[in-house]
Design an enzyme around this catalytic site. Sequence first.
Site, mmCIF file in Angstrom:
data_model
loop_
_atom_site.group_PDB
_atom_site.id
_atom_site.type_symbol
_atom_site.label_atom_id
_atom_site.label_comp_id
_atom_site.label_asym_id
_atom_site.label_seq_id
_atom_site.Cartn_x
_atom_site.Cartn_y
_atom_site.Cartn_z
ATOM 1 N N CYS A 2 36.405 31.592 45.037
ATOM 2 C CA CYS A 2 36.211 30.356 44.472
ATOM 3 C C CYS A 2 34.688 30.130 44.216
ATOM 4 C CB CYS A 2 35.947 29.430 45.964
ATOM 5 S SG CYS A 2 37.498 29.904 47.002
ATOM 6 N N ARG A 27 36.352 30.047 38.455
ATOM 7 C CA ARG A 27 36.477 31.097 39.689
ATOM 8 C C ARG A 27 37.879 30.385 40.289
ATOM 9 N NH1 ARG A 27 32.485 34.171 40.827
ATOM 10 N NH2 ARG A 27 33.042 34.107 42.905
ATOM 11 N N TRP A 75 40.146 28.508 44.897
ATOM 12 C CA TRP A 75 41.255 29.223 44.926
ATOM 13 C C TRP A 75 41.865 29.762 46.076
ATOM 14 C CZ3 TRP A 75 43.201 34.382 45.034
ATOM 15 C CH2 TRP A 75 44.237 34.807 43.864
ATOM 16 N N ASN A 101 33.046 31.150 50.139
ATOM 17 C CA ASN A 101 33.936 31.785 48.973
ATOM 18 C C ASN A 101 34.051 33.313 49.532
ATOM 19 O OD1 ASN A 101 34.898 33.078 46.726
ATOM 20 N ND2 ASN A 101 33.075 33.649 45.876
ATOM 21 N N GLY A 102 35.403 33.611 49.869
ATOM 22 C CA GLY A 102 35.512 34.790 50.645
ATOM 23 C C GLY A 102 36.590 34.672 51.766
ATOM 24 N N GLU A 488 48.072 44.705 26.159
ATOM 25 C CA GLU A 488 47.184 43.481 26.335
ATOM 26 C C GLU A 488 47.755 42.344 25.561
ATOM 27 O OE1 GLU A 488 44.760 42.652 27.601
ATOM 28 O OE2 GLU A 488 43.502 41.386 26.741
ATOM 29 N N LYS A 492 48.348 38.828 27.558
ATOM 30 C CA LYS A 492 47.743 37.220 26.956
ATOM 31 C C LYS A 492 48.912 36.346 26.892
ATOM 32 C CE LYS A 492 44.341 37.917 27.442
ATOM 33 N NZ LYS A 492 43.628 39.132 27.730
ATOM 34 N N GLU A 495 50.034 35.298 30.495
ATOM 35 C CA GLU A 495 49.079 34.440 31.416
ATOM 36 C C GLU A 495 48.942 33.001 30.942
ATOM 37 O OE1 GLU A 495 45.170 36.392 32.159
ATOM 38 O OE2 GLU A 495 45.106 36.959 30.301
ATOM 39 N N HIS A 511 63.986 54.362 25.417
ATOM 40 C CA HIS A 511 64.801 54.916 26.624
ATOM 41 C C HIS A 511 64.758 53.910 27.566
ATOM 42 C CE1 HIS A 511 63.588 58.898 25.621
ATOM 43 N NE2 HIS A 511 62.548 58.675 24.825
ATOM 44 N N LYS A 610 39.228 33.272 37.067
ATOM 45 C CA LYS A 610 38.481 34.325 36.080
ATOM 46 C C LYS A 610 38.115 35.467 37.028
ATOM 47 C CE LYS A 610 36.578 35.250 32.350
ATOM 48 N NZ LYS A 610 37.568 35.795 31.244
HETATM 49 O O1 M6R Z 1 36.268 40.707 35.632
HETATM 50 P P1 M6R Z 1 37.516 41.807 35.458
HETATM 51 O O2 M6R Z 1 37.314 42.221 34.045
HETATM 52 O O3 M6R Z 1 37.105 42.896 36.539
HETATM 53 O O4 M6R Z 1 38.767 41.038 35.539
HETATM 54 C C1 M6R Z 1 39.784 42.017 35.703
HETATM 55 C C2 M6R Z 1 41.089 40.980 35.417
HETATM 56 O O5 M6R Z 1 41.130 40.253 36.630
HETATM 57 C C3 M6R Z 1 41.251 40.373 34.122
HETATM 58 O O6 M6R Z 1 40.921 41.081 33.199
HETATM 59 C C4 M6R Z 1 42.503 39.619 33.975
HETATM 60 O O7 M6R Z 1 43.442 40.275 33.948
HETATM 61 C C5 M6R Z 1 42.421 38.664 32.797
HETATM 62 N N1 M6R Z 1 43.037 37.235 33.156
HETATM 63 C C6 M6R Z 1 43.182 38.974 31.614
HETATM 64 O O8 M6R Z 1 42.994 37.954 30.520
#
Ligand code: M6R
Length: 615
Positions: A2, A27, A75, A101-102, A488, A492, A495, A511, A610
């Site tokens: 959060c 967050r 969150w 937060n936690g 990657e 993208k 998500e 395969h 994030k």
């Molecule tokens: O802050 P971080 O790089 O440790 O975050 C890791 C992942 O949570 C982050 O890369 C996530 O997969 C992204 N949303 C991807 O775009």
Amino acid sequence: MCGIVGYIGHREAYPVIIQGLERLEYRGYDSAGIALYDGDNLKVSKTKGKVEDLKSRVDKEITSSGSIGIGHTRWATHGVPNDINSHPHVSNSGNLVIIHNGIIENYDPLRQELINRGYTFSSDTDTEVLVNLIEDVKKNEDVRLGKAVQIALNQTIGAYAIAVFDKTKPNEIVVARLGSPLAIGVGDDEFFIASDATPFIEYTNNAIYLEDGEMAVVRSHKKLKIRKIKDDSLVDPYIQELQLNLEQIEKGGYDHFMIKEIYEQPDAITDTFRGRMLVDQGIVRMAGIDDNIEKFLNARRIIIVACGTSWHAGLVAEYIFEEFARIPVEVEYASEFRYRNPVIYKDDVVIAISQSGETADTMAAIKLAKKQGAFVFGVCNVVGSSISRETHAGAYTHAGPEIGVASTKAFTTQITILTLIALKLAKHKGELSNSEFRAYLQELERIPAKVTEALKCNEQAEHVAAQYKDAHNALYLGRGYNFPVALEGALKLKEISYIHAEGYPAAEMKHGPIALIDEQMPVVVIAMRKGHYEKVVSNIEEIKARSGKIIGIVTQGDKEVKKLADHVIEIPETLEPFTPLLATIPLQLLSYHIAVMLGKNVDQPRNLAKSVTVE
Ligand code: M6R
């Protein structure tokens, strides 16, 4: 996970807090809330939804907000996102109010004890338990709020960054952290509290980052005192001067942070190697490596731990380290590594990669590696973040704030810094001659201009996006250095557009995944002229034979793939190890445009946040 914000001083608290919450929405954005004391009353407003929902509700009600308050953007971990579970939470007496937060892991037995003592709970949260525990301690031990917080926290197990105040003594806020970040902005007779420095950067450049296990009582006209939660010992506050500016965290004319951040990559990559890569002198200078060079040179192996996009950057680094420095590399999901019993040797070097520097699984993996005696090096973007402080040494990527939940510039700058490290080690080990080393540096220096060139494919990416936006599935294929780029690209798309996508090594397609291919299936193939080109062309033939729709990411001037593919997007030529830095650009743009066309919330995709500071 959060975002928390607090203010105490001489300004109206509401605008400071609400704006701070907007900046911290990366967050989490399930719900938002605020608590203000206006001199007479404690006003708590909270709602399921985003900060703008809270704002539209509270704006009308606020005339004077007083100069103490706290706010939260959530969150959800305990309890579904709804109005009641939203923070702030108020104690049974109505006096204490908290944001958190936690996770308090032992909240259930604590809750039972409090119920036995007559406390009632309206939410399902661990946080409501904590605020009542503090109240209970305060009442029974007859102590001030700071002491009560300290005693209560010593009874908890878990992670927290909290801010709490008492409406009957509205001249102080008590803050504490363990495992979740907490920054205190130090102004003139005013203090700002936040999960990171973005909420207060226009008010002050001076910040204190609380360390794990520390707490502080913040009073506007008094000096700040920081104590250890466990033993009450005083800690000297270390005030840092921040180098962040407001422009860096605003959209700057772009529709979304994600597209702004995609376009920032040439500058971000330059900032990553600025001052480190001295091409004319043929030197790579990095304090974190220079000071620990023997550890790297004598490493039995390098273990990379990371999550999500950072893990993909780690996979690219595996190819680069093994190619240049000839050091064996293993790349681990931090979340798996920490929960098995990995063999870690004292002469292993563990590299933890994290944009936010707050990812809980990566943090836990670091702690495990440290416990077993390995040297741990951090690659983070956020300065002062928890991971950057937990590691033995490290290097910042200097990408600037990344606000869009989908990582873009974090990925390319992580690859850049890891490439610099690999080249430096290769030179030290004699794996590269001076002239080879210099040639690589020269090409790396050209990469920002080539990324600018690659970004010119934006319109083409938009055109391709329009044709495939309604697809239900997509396949991304790449080989060698570009296999992680395929992963990657798929991440993208998933998500931000919620289209199912898979990344695969192109040669593995036969395969299994080849069974998925029909005329409905878009297949994005990274087919760079350097590296397995002919093999990838054969893979493309296989897709074509099964009527798949082929989107080729190719090197400028390509002829072969053009003949076969339904669409090609060209990017500039570079040395094979650097192709991921360019090949990823069209994939970022493609997913961005698809998500925009589908009307998705690009910067804040559903269910995501994030930084993932929960396990
Ligand atoms: O802050 P971080 O790089 O440790 O975050 C890791 C992942 O949570 C982050 O890369 C996530 O997969 C992204 N949303 C991807 O775009």
